[in-house]
Scaffold this motif. Structure first.
Motif, short mmCIF file in Angstrom:
data_model
loop_
_atom_site.label_atom_id
_atom_site.label_comp_id
_atom_site.label_asym_id
_atom_site.label_seq_id
_atom_site.Cartn_x
_atom_site.Cartn_y
_atom_site.Cartn_z
N ALA A 190 9.34 0.64 -6.20
CA ALA A 190 9.75 0.50 -4.81
C ALA A 190 11.16 1.06 -4.60
N ALA A 193 11.14 4.75 -4.54
CA ALA A 193 10.52 5.24 -3.30
C ALA A 193 11.44 5.05 -2.10
N ALA A 195 12.62 2.02 -0.87
CA ALA A 195 12.33 0.84 -0.05
C ALA A 195 13.55 -0.04 0.17
N TYR A 196 14.54 0.10 -0.70
CA TYR A 196 15.71 -0.79 -0.59
C TYR A 196 16.96 -0.06 -0.11
N SER A 200 15.82 2.60 5.74
CA SER A 200 14.52 2.66 5.07
C SER A 200 13.42 3.10 6.02
N ASP A 201 12.81 4.24 5.70
CA ASP A 201 11.62 4.71 6.41
C ASP A 201 10.94 5.76 5.55
N PRO A 202 10.54 5.30 4.37
CA PRO A 202 10.06 6.23 3.35
C PRO A 202 8.58 6.56 3.49
N ALA A 203 7.93 5.98 4.46
CA ALA A 203 6.46 6.09 4.49
C ALA A 203 6.00 7.49 4.84
N LEU B 83 0.05 0.65 5.04
CA LEU B 83 1.40 0.21 5.40
C LEU B 83 1.41 -0.60 6.68
N ARG B 182 10.66 -4.34 4.95
CA ARG B 182 11.01 -3.87 3.61
C ARG B 182 10.03 -4.40 2.57
N GLU B 185 6.91 -2.27 2.81
CA GLU B 185 7.15 -0.94 2.26
C GLU B 185 7.25 -0.96 0.74
N ALA B 186 7.94 -1.95 0.22
CA ALA B 186 8.10 -2.05 -1.23
C ALA B 186 6.75 -2.28 -1.90
N ALA B 189 4.80 0.99 -1.91
CA ALA B 189 5.36 1.92 -2.89
C ALA B 189 4.97 1.53 -4.30
N ALA B 190 5.09 0.24 -4.60
CA ALA B 190 4.77 -0.24 -5.95
C ALA B 190 3.28 -0.08 -6.23
#
Lengths: 203, 203
Positions: A190, A193, A195-196, A200-203, B83, B182, B185-186, B189-190
DNA sequence: GTCATAACGGTTCTCCAGTTCCATTAAGCA
DNA sequence: TGCTTAATGGAACTGGAGAACCGTTATGAC
């Protein structure tokens, strides 16, 4: 001889140590809900009156115990890789929560924190200290370019612990090494990617 | 008239409903530690004796309350993306925990579960139900090839909730929508990185 | 060493959560 | 409708947690 002199030395300190130790024992055996201050006093070989006067309530006693626990820091390991570091952290938490003594003790103090503001404050301070101790390994990973800049290091550390506490308190699943390793792997994935990170807007 | 006939109808059911409602109110106001069965009885306009006889202890009462809560399921949303689904789940949990009534109630029942085996059993069943309700959205993501085959769907759902409960019970940070987003999202991602597959070694 | 008093400890008292006892109400069946 | 008894409810009883009181110990300053 100045009126109002505080006397923390000798006896007072010895009583505090004995009572906090006895309180921990009692919490392990009976949990916070059935914590009896009279029982703590007799375990510590101390007068009941003393315990009631100095700590007042069970929650106050636990708050002081947590303050004491926060001062004893355990050393952080340092391998060369983020995954290894976080896995070490996860396994440390796992061993603690699965330990026949530490596990019940932590459950008890967490319960106490939900019942009393002072205990809550002490618990949050305890975890703030522990999390701050481990955050550097995330920052080092950023410097090694393993992670993006701007990541919330402490949030990553919290993400490692969260699934283990969830098992302990919510789902009731066993807190084993598999769970610890998965928690570390998930946190790394995460984090990589993004996420932290703050935006955050990694999608 | 057959000796030993159970009579769950009418009055008995009405008493149970009134007492469980009153218990929830009392838990919200005072928490589990200060739950007084006499107070619950008077709120429910029911005799103290009845509450003590039917539920025995505060923990027993909470266990029954949890059994009742588990039966009331809230509908799951279904968007087209993993998501979005998990974010909806995270926000549902977030709203619940941040709610001025539901939040304290959940904290109270979680505390009860750490004090009593029956309450613990009821709590774990409650969450098992909720998690099973949401697992299908992960399985659908597998079918859409968003996630690898062999993933533990329920573990993904648990991973979404875990950081929120960690904030509520451990760190004391606020359980806000940012935290919920978050968490979702995490987890995504994981999950995509393979952290929740059986033969996990994605590093 | 001496003194003032901070801190401890044993005893007693109080109050209320939880139990017991028995009278009253109403659910379920004929 | 009437009968049996499951289930409720009020009242009195009890045990133990926590407070109050006051004598005792030993810390810290001189």
């Amino acid at each position: 001889m100045t009126v109002g002199t505080i006397r923390p030395g000798g006896r007072t300190a010895r009583v505090r140590a004995a009572v906090l130790g006895a309180a921990a024992d009692a919490l392990v055996e009976h949990g916070f809900a059935h914590l009896d201050l009279a029982d703590v006093a007799s375990r510590a070989e101390v007068g009941r009156t003393t315990v009631y006067r100095r700590w007042g309530t069970a929650a106050g006693l636990v708050a002081d115990l947590l303050t004491d626990m926060a001062e004893q820091s355990s050393p952080r390991v340092e391998t060369g890789s983020l995954l290894e570091d976080l896995r070490a952290n996860a396994r440390l938490v796992q061993r603690t929560l699965a330990d026949p003594r530490q596990g019940p003790l932590f459950r008890a103090v967490i319960v106490a924190a939900t019942c009393d503001p002072r205990a809550a404050e002490a618990l949050h301070r305890f975890y703030a200290v522990r999390i701050a101790e481990w955050a550097p390994c995330v920052e080092q990973a950023v410097q090694r370019a393993e992670l993006p800049v701007g990541i919330d290091a402490e949030e990553v550390i919290r993400a490692v612990s969260a699934p283990l506490y969830y098992r302990l308190l919510i789902s009731g699943d066993s807190v084993d090494t598999d769970a610890a390793d998965r928690a570390a792997e998930a946190a790394v994935a995460a984090a990589k990617a993004g996420a932290y990170t703050a935006d955050s807007d990694p999608a």
